[in-house]
Scaffold this motif. Structure first.
Motif, PDB file in Angstrom:
ATOM      1  N   ARG A  19     -55.955  33.967   7.229  1.00 54.45           N
ATOM      2  CA  ARG A  19     -55.548  35.306   6.265  1.00 54.45           C
ATOM      3  C   ARG A  19     -54.594  34.885   5.327  1.00 54.45           C
ATOM      4  O   ARG A  19     -53.918  34.217   5.349  1.00 54.45           O
ATOM      5  N   CYS A  20     -54.792  35.262   4.126  1.00 51.81           N
ATOM      6  CA  CYS A  20     -53.989  34.903   2.908  1.00 51.81           C
ATOM      7  C   CYS A  20     -52.719  35.754   3.142  1.00 51.81           C
ATOM      8  O   CYS A  20     -52.544  36.823   3.500  1.00 51.81           O
ATOM      9  N   ASP A  21     -51.669  34.875   2.806  1.00 51.07           N
ATOM     10  CA  ASP A  21     -50.406  35.420   3.003  1.00 51.07           C
ATOM     11  C   ASP A  21     -49.961  35.906   1.414  1.00 51.07           C
ATOM     12  O   ASP A  21     -48.508  35.852   1.360  1.00 51.07           O
ATOM     13  N   CYS A  22     -50.477  36.138   0.692  1.00 48.36           N
ATOM     14  CA  CYS A  22     -49.950  36.379  -0.860  1.00 48.36           C
ATOM     15  C   CYS A  22     -49.365  37.767  -0.671  1.00 48.36           C
ATOM     16  O   CYS A  22     -48.329  38.072  -1.292  1.00 48.36           O
ATOM     17  N   GLU A  23     -49.945  38.821   0.060  1.00 47.58           N
ATOM     18  CA  GLU A  23     -49.384  40.001   0.130  1.00 47.58           C
ATOM     19  C   GLU A  23     -47.854  40.022   0.962  1.00 47.58           C
ATOM     20  O   GLU A  23     -46.943  40.528   0.490  1.00 47.58           O
ATOM     21  N   GLU A  24     -48.105  39.201   2.025  1.00 47.53           N
ATOM     22  CA  GLU A  24     -46.904  39.037   2.704  1.00 47.53           C
ATOM     23  C   GLU A  24     -45.690  38.536   2.032  1.00 47.53           C
ATOM     24  O   GLU A  24     -44.493  38.732   1.818  1.00 47.53           O
ATOM     25  N   THR A  25     -46.125  37.425   1.124  1.00 57.72           N
ATOM     26  CA  THR A  25     -45.190  36.766   0.288  1.00 57.72           C
ATOM     27  C   THR A  25     -44.587  37.530  -0.501  1.00 57.72           C
ATOM     28  O   THR A  25     -43.214  37.602  -0.881  1.00 57.72           O
ATOM     29  N   ALA A  26     -45.398  38.367  -1.265  1.00 57.83           N
ATOM     30  CA  ALA A  26     -44.934  39.432  -2.423  1.00 57.83           C
ATOM     31  C   ALA A  26     -43.974  40.291  -1.545  1.00 57.83           C
ATOM     32  O   ALA A  26     -42.922  40.772  -2.146  1.00 57.83           O
ATOM     33  N   GLU A  27     -44.361  40.746  -0.425  1.00 59.40           N
ATOM     34  CA  GLU A  27     -43.459  41.768   0.154  1.00 59.40           C
ATOM     35  C   GLU A  27     -42.065  41.341   0.543  1.00 59.40           C
ATOM     36  O   GLU A  27     -41.023  41.755   0.380  1.00 59.40           O
ATOM     37  N   LYS A  28     -42.001  39.850   0.954  1.00 61.25           N
ATOM     38  CA  LYS A  28     -40.798  39.162   1.409  1.00 61.25           C
ATOM     39  C   LYS A  28     -39.856  38.916   0.034  1.00 61.25           C
ATOM     40  O   LYS A  28     -38.644  39.256   0.089  1.00 61.25           O
ATOM     41  N   GLU A  29     -40.744  38.932  -0.950  1.00 61.07           N
ATOM     42  CA  GLU A  29     -39.716  38.588  -2.215  1.00 61.07           C
ATOM     43  C   GLU A  29     -39.168  39.911  -2.678  1.00 61.07           C
ATOM     44  O   GLU A  29     -38.068  39.881  -3.256  1.00 61.07           O
ATOM     45  N   LYS A  30     -39.904  41.095  -2.613  1.00 61.20           N
ATOM     46  CA  LYS A  30     -39.461  42.171  -2.802  1.00 61.20           C
ATOM     47  C   LYS A  30     -38.399  42.568  -1.994  1.00 61.20           C
ATOM     48  O   LYS A  30     -37.308  42.891  -2.543  1.00 61.20           O
ATOM     49  N   LYS A  31     -38.428  42.313  -0.923  1.00 60.97           N
ATOM     50  CA  LYS A  31     -37.246  42.710   0.208  1.00 60.97           C
ATOM     51  C   LYS A  31     -35.943  41.950   0.002  1.00 60.97           C
ATOM     52  O   LYS A  31     -34.941  42.126  -0.133  1.00 60.97           O
ATOM     53  N   ALA A  32     -36.372  40.277  -0.621  1.00 61.48           N
ATOM     54  CA  ALA A  32     -35.226  39.584  -0.810  1.00 61.48           C
ATOM     55  C   ALA A  32     -34.568  40.211  -2.036  1.00 61.48           C
ATOM     56  O   ALA A  32     -33.263  39.924  -2.161  1.00 61.48           O
ATOM     57  N   ARG A  33     -35.283  40.698  -3.050  1.00 59.87           N
ATOM     58  CA  ARG A  33     -34.744  41.056  -4.352  1.00 59.87           C
ATOM     59  C   ARG A  33     -33.885  42.139  -3.943  1.00 59.87           C
ATOM     60  O   ARG A  33     -32.958  42.614  -4.570  1.00 59.87           O
ATOM     61  N   ASP A  34     -34.496  43.227  -3.326  1.00 65.03           N
ATOM     62  CA  ASP A  34     -33.832  44.436  -2.722  1.00 65.03           C
ATOM     63  C   ASP A  34     -32.476  44.097  -2.248  1.00 65.03           C
ATOM     64  O   ASP A  34     -31.408  44.435  -2.414  1.00 65.03           O
ATOM     65  N   GLN A  35     -32.373  43.075  -1.188  1.00 68.14           N
ATOM     66  CA  GLN A  35     -31.163  42.771  -0.536  1.00 68.14           C
ATOM     67  C   GLN A  35     -30.165  42.167  -1.562  1.00 68.14           C
ATOM     68  O   GLN A  35     -28.917  42.549  -1.592  1.00 68.14           O
ATOM     69  N   LEU A  36     -30.677  41.459  -2.500  1.00 71.36           N
ATOM     70  CA  LEU A  36     -29.675  40.781  -3.505  1.00 71.36           C
ATOM     71  C   LEU A  36     -29.089  41.895  -4.270  1.00 71.36           C
ATOM     72  O   LEU A  36     -27.941  41.854  -4.567  1.00 71.36           O
ATOM     73  N   LEU A  37     -29.951  42.813  -4.795  1.00 74.49           N
ATOM     74  CA  LEU A  37     -29.463  43.997  -5.590  1.00 74.49           C
ATOM     75  C   LEU A  37     -28.355  44.713  -4.814  1.00 74.49           C
ATOM     76  O   LEU A  37     -27.272  44.872  -5.234  1.00 74.49           O
ATOM     77  N   ALA A  38     -28.702  44.930  -3.441  1.00 79.79           N
ATOM     78  CA  ALA A  38     -27.765  45.464  -2.778  1.00 79.79           C
ATOM     79  C   ALA A  38     -26.345  44.872  -2.415  1.00 79.79           C
ATOM     80  O   ALA A  38     -25.187  45.440  -2.756  1.00 79.79           O
ATOM     81  N   MET A  39     -26.692  43.545  -2.453  1.00 76.66           N
ATOM     82  CA  MET A  39     -25.402  42.566  -2.366  1.00 76.66           C
ATOM     83  C   MET A  39     -24.615  42.747  -3.663  1.00 76.66           C
ATOM     84  O   MET A  39     -23.553  42.817  -3.553  1.00 76.66           O
ATOM     85  N   GLU A  40     -25.221  42.550  -4.631  1.00 76.90           N
ATOM     86  CA  GLU A  40     -24.554  42.706  -5.840  1.00 76.90           C
ATOM     87  C   GLU A  40     -23.705  44.003  -6.117  1.00 76.90           C
ATOM     88  O   GLU A  40     -22.817  43.969  -6.726  1.00 76.90           O
TER      89      GLU A  40
END
Ligand SMILES: [Zn+2]
Length: 57
Positions: A19-40
């Motif tokens: 199963r391709c994990d491209c969607e999962e990866t995109a989701e993870k990156e989005k979450k990581a970005r949200d987390q980083l923004l919240a941290m900032e």
């Protein structure tokens, strides 16, 4: 001879059972970005707490 699947999203060649994990990866990156923004927002400064983020905060 098509003994592999092609991911319709990213065009990657996949094994029949893979199963391709491209969607999962995109989701993870989005979450990581949200987390980083919240941290900032919380600290009101640009800090890169990568170790903190990887700890699963
Ligand atoms: Zn894909």
């Amino acid at each position: 001879m098509a003994f592999y699947n092609v991911c319709p999203k990213c065009g990657a060649n996949l094994d029949p059972n893979e199963r391709c994990d491209c969607e999962e990866t995109a989701e993870k990156e989005k979450k990581a970005r949200d987390q980083l923004l919240a941290m900032e927002k919380g600290t009101n400064q640009l800090t890169f707490n990568w170790s903190l983020g990887k700890a699963g905060l």
